[in-house]
Motif scaffolding. Structure first.
Motif, short mmCIF file in Angstrom:
data_model
loop_
_atom_site.label_atom_id
_atom_site.label_comp_id
_atom_site.label_asym_id
_atom_site.label_seq_id
_atom_site.Cartn_x
_atom_site.Cartn_y
_atom_site.Cartn_z
N THR A 1 0.86 -1.19 0.00
CA THR A 1 0.00 0.00 0.00
C THR A 1 0.89 1.24 0.00
O THR A 1 1.85 1.32 0.76
CB THR A 1 -0.93 0.01 1.22
OG1 THR A 1 -1.77 -1.15 1.15
CG2 THR A 1 -1.79 1.26 1.26
N GLU B 1 -6.87 2.21 -10.68
CA GLU B 1 -7.81 1.11 -10.86
C GLU B 1 -7.61 0.43 -12.21
O GLU B 1 -7.63 -0.80 -12.31
CB GLU B 1 -9.25 1.61 -10.72
CG GLU B 1 -9.61 2.10 -9.32
CD GLU B 1 -9.86 0.98 -8.33
OE1 GLU B 1 -10.20 -0.15 -8.73
OE2 GLU B 1 -9.71 1.24 -7.12
N VAL C 1 -5.86 -0.95 -6.40
CA VAL C 1 -7.11 -0.62 -5.71
C VAL C 1 -6.87 0.72 -5.02
O VAL C 1 -5.97 0.84 -4.20
CB VAL C 1 -7.48 -1.68 -4.65
CG1 VAL C 1 -8.70 -1.25 -3.85
CG2 VAL C 1 -7.69 -3.04 -5.30
N HIS C 2 -7.65 1.71 -5.41
CA HIS C 2 -7.50 3.03 -4.78
C HIS C 2 -8.46 3.11 -3.62
O HIS C 2 -9.64 2.84 -3.77
CB HIS C 2 -7.75 4.16 -5.78
CG HIS C 2 -6.97 5.39 -5.45
ND1 HIS C 2 -7.21 6.13 -4.31
CD2 HIS C 2 -5.93 5.97 -6.08
CE1 HIS C 2 -6.35 7.12 -4.27
NE2 HIS C 2 -5.56 7.05 -5.33
N HIS C 3 -7.94 3.48 -2.46
CA HIS C 3 -8.75 3.58 -1.24
C HIS C 3 -9.26 4.99 -1.02
O HIS C 3 -9.96 5.26 -0.04
CB HIS C 3 -7.93 3.11 -0.03
CG HIS C 3 -7.31 1.77 -0.23
ND1 HIS C 3 -8.04 0.60 -0.32
CD2 HIS C 3 -6.01 1.42 -0.39
CE1 HIS C 3 -7.22 -0.42 -0.52
NE2 HIS C 3 -5.99 0.06 -0.57
N PHE D 1 -3.44 3.80 -1.82
CA PHE D 1 -3.80 2.84 -2.85
C PHE D 1 -2.89 1.63 -2.73
O PHE D 1 -1.77 1.72 -2.21
CB PHE D 1 -3.74 3.46 -4.25
CG PHE D 1 -2.43 4.06 -4.63
CD1 PHE D 1 -1.47 3.33 -5.30
CD2 PHE D 1 -2.14 5.38 -4.31
CE1 PHE D 1 -0.25 3.89 -5.66
CE2 PHE D 1 -0.94 5.96 -4.67
CZ PHE D 1 0.01 5.21 -5.34
N SER D 2 -3.39 0.49 -3.19
CA SER D 2 -2.65 -0.77 -3.03
C SER D 2 -2.50 -1.49 -4.36
O SER D 2 -3.34 -1.34 -5.26
CB SER D 2 -3.41 -1.71 -2.07
OG SER D 2 -3.52 -1.13 -0.79
#
Length: 104
Positions: free
Chosen positions: A3, A30, A35-37, A54-55
């Motif tokens: 992350t 994305e 994966v954007h948090h 983001f991860s």
């Protein structure tokens, strides 16, 4: 999983430009396997600090994503929002590994 935590010092007078910049990067992360948090913007009081998390599944996946910087026209366009508006004064990036609660 890796992350990325980004701490931004932003220009509060240019928050709309920062939001346009952030929205564009959420799409790109994305689309390229991450994966954007979300971005976390100042809500109350005088603040010029914003955050993003983001991860990616692995550091290698993140590095593939980063290889597009300065080369891929969409990445260049996203950075242009930041550069031309001056909405970001500075930023720092930190990489983290999550410690998640055990599955129940």
């Amino acid at each position: 999983m890796i992350t990325c935590h980004v701490r931004y010092e932003i220009d509060p007078a240019r928050i709309e430009a920062f939001e346009a910049f952030a929205n564009r990067w959420m799409e790109l992360v994305e689309r390229h396997g991450g994966v954007h948090h979300g971005y976390f913007l100042p809500a109350e009081g005088a603040s010029d600090i914003a955050y993003a998390l983001f991860s990616f599944p692995s550091l290698a996946d993140y590095e593939r994503y980063r290889s597009r910087f300065g080369v891929d026209p969409e990445f260049v366009e996203a950075d242009r929002i930041r550069d031309e508006s001056g909405c970001v004064r500075r930023y720092e990036r930190t990489f983290l590994r999550p410690l998640l609660p055990p599955a129940r």
